[in-house]
Design an enzyme around this catalytic site. Structure first.
Site, short mmCIF file in Angstrom:
data_model
loop_
_atom_site.label_atom_id
_atom_site.label_comp_id
_atom_site.label_asym_id
_atom_site.label_seq_id
_atom_site.Cartn_x
_atom_site.Cartn_y
_atom_site.Cartn_z
N ASP A 88 17.18 -127.57 19.98
CA ASP A 88 16.23 -126.51 20.32
C ASP A 88 16.65 -125.24 19.59
OD1 ASP A 88 13.97 -125.53 21.88
OD2 ASP A 88 15.46 -124.23 22.80
N ASP A 557 -7.97 -106.71 -22.82
CA ASP A 557 -8.72 -107.97 -22.83
C ASP A 557 -10.10 -107.74 -23.45
OD1 ASP A 557 -9.78 -110.64 -22.07
OD2 ASP A 557 -8.05 -110.69 -20.73
N GLY A 582 -10.73 -104.88 -26.14
CA GLY A 582 -10.46 -105.14 -27.56
C GLY A 582 -10.20 -106.61 -27.80
N ASP A 583 -10.07 -106.95 -29.09
CA ASP A 583 -9.80 -108.32 -29.50
C ASP A 583 -8.38 -108.32 -30.09
OD1 ASP A 583 -9.46 -110.60 -31.06
OD2 ASP A 583 -11.62 -110.77 -31.45
N PHE A 584 -7.46 -109.06 -29.47
CA PHE A 584 -6.07 -108.95 -29.93
C PHE A 584 -5.82 -109.58 -31.31
CE2 PHE A 584 -5.17 -112.07 -26.20
CZ PHE A 584 -5.46 -113.22 -26.94
N ARG A 599 0.46 -116.82 -20.31
CA ARG A 599 -0.47 -117.94 -20.54
C ARG A 599 -1.46 -117.61 -21.67
NH1 ARG A 599 -3.24 -119.91 -15.42
NH2 ARG A 599 -3.40 -117.72 -14.93
C1 LIG Z 1 -5.53 -118.19 -20.09
S1 LIG Z 1 -6.10 -116.60 -19.79
C2 LIG Z 1 -4.64 -115.81 -19.20
C3 LIG Z 1 -4.92 -114.66 -18.32
C4 LIG Z 1 -3.72 -113.92 -17.77
N1 LIG Z 1 -2.82 -113.48 -18.80
C5 LIG Z 1 -3.01 -114.75 -16.75
O1 LIG Z 1 -1.84 -115.11 -16.93
O2 LIG Z 1 -3.58 -115.02 -15.69
C6 LIG Z 1 -6.34 -115.95 -21.41
C7 LIG Z 1 -6.80 -114.53 -21.42
O3 LIG Z 1 -6.81 -114.09 -22.78
C8 LIG Z 1 -7.98 -113.36 -22.99
N2 LIG Z 1 -8.35 -113.42 -24.43
C9 LIG Z 1 -8.70 -114.50 -25.12
N3 LIG Z 1 -8.95 -114.18 -26.40
C10 LIG Z 1 -8.72 -112.87 -26.49
C11 LIG Z 1 -8.79 -111.96 -27.58
N4 LIG Z 1 -9.15 -112.37 -28.78
N5 LIG Z 1 -8.49 -110.70 -27.34
C12 LIG Z 1 -8.14 -110.25 -26.12
N6 LIG Z 1 -8.04 -111.08 -25.05
C13 LIG Z 1 -8.33 -112.36 -25.25
C14 LIG Z 1 -9.01 -114.04 -22.14
O4 LIG Z 1 -10.12 -113.23 -21.89
C15 LIG Z 1 -8.21 -114.34 -20.91
O5 LIG Z 1 -8.24 -113.29 -20.01
#
Ligand SMILES: C[S@@+](CC[C@H](N)C(=O)[O-])C[C@H]1O[C@@H](n2cnc3c(N)ncnc32)[C@H](O)[C@@H]1O
Length: 720
Positions: A88, A557, A582-584, A599
């Protein structure tokens, strides 16, 4: 004390655990003890005010639980156990004894009492040794002890308290928390035996077994005087004790005169010896068996068979007559004698186990789909708001056929997602299991709903084209959804509003579960600004600012994602988190001391990874950091494999729970995740050294890796 010989002393004995606690069961199973579980019917209603010290109450309750089972078994189960173990656990704070909370309000009162304070956890343990006597009487010898562990709780905020209470975890636990799961997050320190807090002081128990079996064999002989060992040396000698049979260990050898009050079932102070006259005409078959072999000489499944035959004696199916290491003789209920070849039995059991494993693999998709469907049809939410509905009522709520709902609910019960309660002349009632309460309600703090729906709607159709993905080495969007996807995110995930929202919910639920472990993996105090590239809803960024008071995080993002991040903003959102679109691959990256890629890299093939890393490297000055969080494949690429010991030594609350599920041996999780990346994105999971190599090509070194014991691991590298 040498552990194994202690436990092995119990081999061949009928050991019974008089407790339904799954935690005690797990602790004792883990050390290889074979036992039956017979939960005690003793009602825990002893008057606490009659006990001088709280531990006496815990010990007395443990004794009564064990005695009740020891006395019931010869009548109800037609067999006499050799040993019954009762336990217990109570929590004491400010002179109060806290047991299991009766409802959420009670849990709240208990937990707020514990907040910021040190408290004691006592587990009282009783070991009852049962001896058949010649005149069909049974002698019971009682050994009891207790263990105390001090635990200090952190200061708990109201939010934290309610989040924990709403997880459902406190309800069946003494003091309202479970240290081995989410409750571990509330704990600042533990002084003493950790397992004692979980519910069973294993170390002390083994020491007692050692005393009983290795040092005082005489005390086990039938007819010897009962012994009662106590944790507390101040207790006095009982008049009936025979010092000659006491263990030599002085600290434990004081024979206890119970200071506890007599309770309805107690024969205290002579509670430690009870004579029980068997009224049943037929003695237990287990006593008729000539024990020619020990368990070690017999195969495991044969041993189980022998035990279960003894167990089913009251069903009058067959009576065990005799066994040795190759043959087992049975007498059936019609009086026929049968012999079973145990070697053949072992073989057929192994084949059956392999077949079961194969069935699990072949039918795994059915289990996943049952989970996805129940989750999509909101079964777990319905049963959360109205527990105890029957199938007809659930069918009405989820607008489905009764026949189909019955099948789905029963499938969920078999998968451990629901529990059903049988009722006489009525349909069974259903409620969520602990697993569903924790992960499947859509409003649970650790809800996996978003991710489950993503698996159902996106991953499932893609996996139905796995063969093509493997043949072609490409993603399967076009086949699964009838659209080409040159830019995966823009063309596939974000093509339609509801698809984008679903994807974001999936990322959000995963980031909420993994975020804290990743954010706290490294000391980041030297960084003032961070940029979470592809940071999606900001869930991870909020965990970083929570963990590092001096850090501001910019989430970077795609515009369509940032537009919707307001949906996911927590109520207590930190204003140190900001969002930039933006686009990375193309745009200039925001300036920061630390870049986070959670991720992200696994989404892309190597050439894209190089493009992204080179942009980050250009944006970094020497000393800047790059934190990569992914599942790291083992170097032999068979799956992440880390020792359970490592997981336990981290003992970081909920993380341990996940670690136990994921890390018990090699899991196929990462390798399956690689297939997933192939079918979805043409990316891949990588090993630590693959990531390290990729990073070094862009000027990042001084790599450190932390296996977080959660879904994601973390690596940090510094720009040289
Ligand atoms: C698999 S998710 C991961 C999200 C977050 N980092 C997580 O761990 O939960 C991929 C992320 O990358 C972003 N992404 C994909 N291509 C991208 C780009 N060219 N420029 C900026 N962000 C981008 C997506 O919109 C998404 O939010």
């Amino acid at each position: 004390m040498v552990l194994n010989p202690v436990i092995s002393k119990l081999t061949g004995k009928l050991v019974v655990l008089a407790s339904a606690s799954p935690r005690r069961l797990e602790i004792l199973t883990n050390v290889g003890l074979r036992f039956e579980v017979v939960p005690s019917w003793f009602k825990e209603t002893l008057d606490k005010s009659l006990f001088k010290a709280p531990q006496e109450y815990a010990v007395e309750t443990a004794k009564q639980k064990a005695l009740e089972v020891a006395k019931r078994m010869p009548f109800k189960h037609l067999k006499t156990p050799d040993i019954v173990i009762g336990a217990d656990t109570i929590v004491t704070v400010d002179g109060l004894i806290l047991e299991k909370p009766v409802d959420k309000h009670d849990a709240y009162k208990m937990l707020s009492r514990l907040s910021g304070k040190e408290h004691s956890v006592f587990t009282g343990v009783a070991i009852v040794l049962c001896h058949d006597k010649e005149n069909e009487e049974i002698d019971y010898q009682m050994i009891d002890f207790y263990e105390e562990t001090k635990v200090k709780f952190a200061d708990l905020s109201e939010d934290m308290l309610w989040e924990y209470i709403n997880s459902g975890e406190p309800m069946d636990k003494a003091g309202g928390y479970g240290i081995q799961a989410l409750g571990g997050m509330l704990v600042e320190y533990v002084h003493g035996d950790f397992l004692n807090v979980v519910g069973f002081p294993l170390n002390h128990f083994c020491k007692q077994l050692d005393l009983i079996y290795n040092r005082t064999p005489a005390s086990l002989d039938q007819g010897s005087a009962p012994v009662s060992l106590s944790h507390d040396r101040t207790e006095t000698t009982a008049p009936h004790a025979n010092p000659a049979t006491e263990p030599s260990h002085s600290a434990s050898s004081a024979v206890k005169q119970s200071s506890s009050p007599p309770s309805p079932t107690s024969s205290s102070p002579a509670a430690s010896q009870v004579h029980h006259k068997q009224s049943s005409p037929s003695a237990s078959p287990v006593h008729k068996v000539k024990r020619k072999v020990s368990e070690n000489e017999m195969g495991e499944s044969s041993w189980t068979l022998v035990n279960s035959l003894s167990k089913h004696a009251d069903g009058r199916q067959a009576e065990l007559q005799e066994f040795d290491d190759s043959t087992l003789s049975l007498k059936t209920n019609r009086g026929h004698l049968m012999e079973l070849n145990l070697m053949e039995h072992e073989d057929s059991v192994h084949i059956r186990e392999d077949l079961l494993r194969m069935t699990e693999l072949m039918d795994g998709f059915k289990a996943s789909k049952a989970l996805f469907t129940a989750s999509k049809m909101r079964v777990f939410d319905v049963l959360h708001s109205r527990p105890g509905l029957d199938a007809t009522q659930v069918a009405h709520e989820i607008k489905a056929s009764v026949k189909g709902t019955e099948c789905l609910l029963e499938a969920c019960v078999s998968l451990g997602l629901l529990e059903s309660k049988e009722r006489k002349y009525q349909k069974p009632m259903y409620e969520n299991s602990d697993l569903a309460r924790r992960f499947l309600r859509s409003d649970a703090p650790l809800s996996l709903q978003g991710y489950i729906q993503h698996c159902n709607e996106l991953v499932w159709p893609l996996f139905s084209h796995l063969e093509s993905a493997v043949r072609e080495g490409t993603n399967q969007y076009e086949k699964a959804f009838g659209r080409k996807s040159d830019d995966l995110f823009q063309d596939a995930y974000y093509s339609r509003h509801e698809v984008k929202l679903r994807f974001m919910k999936a990322m959000h639920s995963m980031a909420k579960i993994t975020g804290k472990a990743v954010a706290t993996a490294f000391d980041l105090s030297s960084f003032k600004t961070a940029c979470d590239l592809g940071g999606c809803t900001g869930a991870m960024a909020y965990e970083f600012t929570k963990a590092h008071p001096g850090l501001s995080v910019t989430v970077f993002d795609l515009p369509g994602v940032v537009d919707m991040c307001g949906h996911f903003r927590p109520r207590d959102a930190d204003n140190r988190v900001s969002f930039v679109t933006g686009d990375f691959f193309k745009d200039e990256l925001p300036k920061a001391d630390l870049y986070i890629l959670a991720r992200i890299l696994h989404d892309w093939p190597d050439e894209k990874v190089h493009t992204l890393l080179s942009k980050i490297s250009d944006a970094c000055t020497p000393g800047c950091g790059l934190l990569v969080s992914e599942i790291f494949l083992d170097e032999d690429r068979r799956g992440p494999c880390r020792g359970l010991l490592q997981a336990l030594s981290m003992s970081q609350g909920g993380a341990v729970l996940v670690a136990e599920i994921m890390l018990d041996g090699r899991t196929p999780y990462a390798a399956l995740q690689s297939l997933n990346m192939l079918a979805q994105t043409e990316g891949m999971e990588r090993t630590e050294s693959q990531y390290t190599n990729l990073l070094s090509k862009h000027g990042f070194g001084h790599v450190r890796v932390v296996h977080t014991m959660n879904f994601l691991d973390a690596l940090i590298a510094i720009k040289i």
